[in-house]
Design a protein around this motif. Sequence first.
Motif, PDB file in Angstrom:
ATOM      1  N   TYR A  64      -3.169  13.139  13.616  1.00 29.92           N
ATOM      2  CA  TYR A  64      -4.503  14.023  13.567  1.00 29.92           C
ATOM      3  C   TYR A  64      -4.199  15.388  12.706  1.00 29.92           C
ATOM      4  N   CYS A  65      -3.639  15.271  11.770  1.00 37.12           N
ATOM      5  CA  CYS A  65      -3.397  16.153  10.480  1.00 37.12           C
ATOM      6  C   CYS A  65      -3.296  15.558   9.319  1.00 37.12           C
ATOM      7  N   ILE A  66      -3.077  16.198   8.280  1.00 33.97           N
ATOM      8  CA  ILE A  66      -3.294  15.530   6.937  1.00 33.97           C
ATOM      9  C   ILE A  66      -2.438  14.302   6.647  1.00 33.97           C
ATOM     10  N   THR A  67      -1.210  14.290   7.342  1.00 35.09           N
ATOM     11  CA  THR A  67      -0.551  12.991   7.240  1.00 35.09           C
ATOM     12  C   THR A  67      -1.147  11.635   7.850  1.00 35.09           C
ATOM     13  N   GLY A  68      -1.723  11.901   8.968  1.00 35.99           N
ATOM     14  CA  GLY A  68      -2.486  11.013   9.606  1.00 35.99           C
ATOM     15  C   GLY A  68      -3.879  10.565   8.970  1.00 35.99           C
ATOM     16  N   TRP A  69      -4.449  11.531   8.349  1.00 30.19           N
ATOM     17  CA  TRP A  69      -5.739  11.334   7.433  1.00 30.19           C
ATOM     18  C   TRP A  69      -5.472  10.446   6.414  1.00 30.19           C
ATOM     19  N   ILE A  70      -4.263  10.784   5.845  1.00 27.57           N
ATOM     20  CA  ILE A  70      -3.916  10.014   4.537  1.00 27.57           C
ATOM     21  C   ILE A  70      -3.635   8.593   4.926  1.00 27.57           C
ATOM     22  N   MET A  71      -3.039   8.295   6.131  1.00 27.09           N
ATOM     23  CA  MET A  71      -2.604   7.090   6.528  1.00 27.09           C
ATOM     24  C   MET A  71      -4.045   6.315   6.952  1.00 27.09           C
ATOM     25  N   GLN A  72      -5.018   6.887   7.636  1.00 29.15           N
ATOM     26  CA  GLN A  72      -6.451   6.434   7.771  1.00 29.15           C
ATOM     27  C   GLN A  72      -7.017   5.938   6.519  1.00 29.15           C
ATOM     28  N   MET A  73      -6.810   6.961   5.665  1.00 28.33           N
ATOM     29  CA  MET A  73      -7.738   6.504   4.256  1.00 28.33           C
ATOM     30  C   MET A  73      -6.826   5.366   3.687  1.00 28.33           C
ATOM     31  N   ASN A  74      -5.266   5.115   3.672  1.00 28.08           N
ATOM     32  CA  ASN A  74      -4.984   3.976   3.342  1.00 28.08           C
ATOM     33  C   ASN A  74      -5.040   2.799   4.196  1.00 28.08           C
ATOM     34  N   GLY A  75      -5.959   2.813   5.374  1.00 28.50           N
ATOM     35  CA  GLY A  75      -6.217   1.407   6.070  1.00 28.50           C
ATOM     36  C   GLY A  75      -5.003   1.221   6.905  1.00 28.50           C
ATOM     37  N   PHE A  76      -4.177   2.312   7.474  1.00 26.45           N
ATOM     38  CA  PHE A  76      -3.502   2.081   8.715  1.00 26.45           C
ATOM     39  C   PHE A  76      -4.205   1.982   9.949  1.00 26.45           C
ATOM     40  N   LEU A  77      -3.756   1.057  10.695  1.00 24.55           N
ATOM     41  CA  LEU A  77      -4.523   0.762  12.001  1.00 24.55           C
ATOM     42  C   LEU A  77      -4.105   1.313  13.107  1.00 24.55           C
ATOM     43  N   TYR A  78      -4.822   2.153  14.012  1.00 22.38           N
ATOM     44  CA  TYR A  78      -4.289   2.724  14.998  1.00 22.38           C
ATOM     45  C   TYR A  78      -4.675   1.932  16.323  1.00 22.38           C
ATOM     46  N   ILE A  79      -3.934   1.530  17.315  1.00 25.67           N
ATOM     47  CA  ILE A  79      -4.265   0.565  18.477  1.00 25.67           C
ATOM     48  C   ILE A  79      -3.993   1.566  19.765  1.00 25.67           C
ATOM     49  N   THR A  80      -4.728   1.179  20.587  1.00 24.43           N
ATOM     50  CA  THR A  80      -4.694   1.906  22.012  1.00 24.43           C
ATOM     51  C   THR A  80      -3.827   1.544  23.216  1.00 24.43           C
ATOM     52  N   ARG A  81      -3.572   0.153  23.021  1.00 21.00           N
ATOM     53  CA  ARG A  81      -2.857  -0.490  23.726  1.00 21.00           C
ATOM     54  C   ARG A  81      -3.875  -1.049  25.245  1.00 21.00           C
ATOM     55  N   ARG A  82      -5.205  -0.727  24.909  1.00 23.93           N
ATOM     56  CA  ARG A  82      -5.928  -1.440  25.740  1.00 23.93           C
ATOM     57  C   ARG A  82      -6.487  -2.449  25.006  1.00 23.93           C
ATOM     58  N   TRP A  83      -6.285  -3.764  25.483  1.00 28.96           N
ATOM     59  CA  TRP A  83      -6.472  -4.785  24.559  1.00 28.96           C
ATOM     60  C   TRP A  83      -7.703  -5.213  24.150  1.00 28.96           C
ATOM     61  N   GLU A  84      -8.735  -4.895  25.190  1.00 30.04           N
ATOM     62  CA  GLU A  84     -10.252  -5.084  24.575  1.00 30.04           C
ATOM     63  C   GLU A  84     -10.640  -4.339  23.357  1.00 30.04           C
ATOM     64  N   GLU A  85     -10.253  -3.241  23.570  1.00 30.41           N
ATOM     65  CA  GLU A  85     -10.401  -2.460  22.210  1.00 30.41           C
ATOM     66  C   GLU A  85      -9.712  -2.549  21.238  1.00 30.41           C
ATOM     67  N   ASP A  86      -8.454  -2.697  21.492  1.00 28.08           N
ATOM     68  CA  ASP A  86      -7.366  -3.290  20.232  1.00 28.08           C
ATOM     69  C   ASP A  86      -7.937  -4.632  19.600  1.00 28.08           C
ATOM     70  N   GLN A  87      -8.183  -5.345  20.294  1.00 23.70           N
ATOM     71  CA  GLN A  87      -8.718  -6.636  19.721  1.00 23.70           C
ATOM     72  C   GLN A  87      -9.846  -6.616  18.810  1.00 23.70           C
ATOM     73  N   SER A  88     -10.858  -5.607  19.173  1.00 29.63           N
ATOM     74  CA  SER A  88     -12.017  -5.396  18.301  1.00 29.63           C
ATOM     75  C   SER A  88     -11.466  -4.827  17.052  1.00 29.63           C
ATOM     76  N   ARG A  89     -10.852  -3.613  17.151  1.00 26.27           N
ATOM     77  CA  ARG A  89     -10.257  -2.931  15.963  1.00 26.27           C
ATOM     78  C   ARG A  89      -9.540  -3.915  14.902  1.00 26.27           C
ATOM     79  N   LEU A  90      -8.714  -4.571  15.626  1.00 22.63           N
ATOM     80  CA  LEU A  90      -7.776  -5.611  14.761  1.00 22.63           C
ATOM     81  C   LEU A  90      -8.692  -6.686  14.068  1.00 22.63           C
TER      82      LEU A  90
END
Length: 387
Positions: free
Chosen positions: A140-166
């Motif tokens: 949640y700083c510049i490193t994370g923001w640039i990763m998000q802009m590159n399409g890195f995917l963050y998962i929560t380990r709550r499968w219902e939400e993670d499945q939707s994100r994936l």
Amino acid sequence: MRGLLRGTLYCGLWYGSVMAGFLFIACPMLPLLFFSPPLFRKCNDLLFSCWELYSTALLKVFGVKILVSGDHISPTESAILVMNHRTRVDWNFLWAAMYQACLPSIATHRLKFVLKDPIRHIPGPEHTSHETILEILKNYCITGWIMQMNGFLYITRRWEEDQSRLSRTLDYLVALDRRSQLLIFPEGTDLTKNSKEKSDRYALQHKLPQYSFTLHPKTTGFSYLVQHLQQANYVDAVYDLTIAYPDYVPQSELDLIKGKLPNEVHFHIKRIPSANMPRHDSTLRRWLEKRWFDKEEVLKQFYDKKSFSADIWPLTKQFPLQVALYFWSILTGAAVLLLIVSPLFQLWTFVLSSFFVALSFFSTGFNQVETGWYWCWKTHFLKQKRS
């Protein structure tokens, strides 16, 4: 003291290059997203691939040898990469391994990580360990923001939400026809005393062998990734990567800051063609468990011999690394100088930082916003084309 200065310089250059790329290149490309998400994604992928050269060059300058053996990775394949997660900073060395594994196509691979979504707000003292704070700062700083802009995917380990994100992310990549390499750490976390104890308890409960060099893998996300891409006919191979540290194991970012860099990091790569992969959930889960059983044996032999193979790929192309070293170092220096002397650049930095902080709090991340906007843009674009 010498080690601390060395580590501070390394981390300063590394992080400074991320900041410079974010402020000078990535954010000025944001308007492209509104006009053409495919072009925006293409430019961002190219930017990140070029930055990976700098990360690779820094390791070489600071005396860290990356030794890679096994199968080459085709940068034009749509592939899933699975890797053991020995330490929190494995990914820092992986980019250098990809540079060697994907030669000669140095700027065409599109490596994207599937990472755990850290705690967004620290709710109490029980969560204020330095690992948690580092995780939040990283994502949640510049490193994370640039990763998000590159399409890195963050998962929560709550499968219902993670499945939707994936599902949304994979469908987006398929729709763009971006042949990407998706890296997942099936163990879910790095190997520590605490995580090993949990893994051993799991093994005992399920009558599985106890591992010394790995943790028992979580199979749900891997099985879903493979099946989803198989159904779209969009996976060419699965690559099994094994990382090992023969001398020193830097367990966290704090080790890097203190200058405790390993002398060598070894990678071994095994390519499994898509045609040889199972297609059902239960068999995919068993396949991954079998790979991890074999990986444990491979690592056991590694730490006896201090090598995966005698056939190590040489680091052949030095010129791109030299160009990247000069370019990103100069860009980093310019960013630091402007932050000190330019009120306009300070305002630019403040506005962008505020925007991404708000995005982190009020959305699931830039990559999900990008994905949602793409489908809106595509619907509008098609309507205009038909009319």
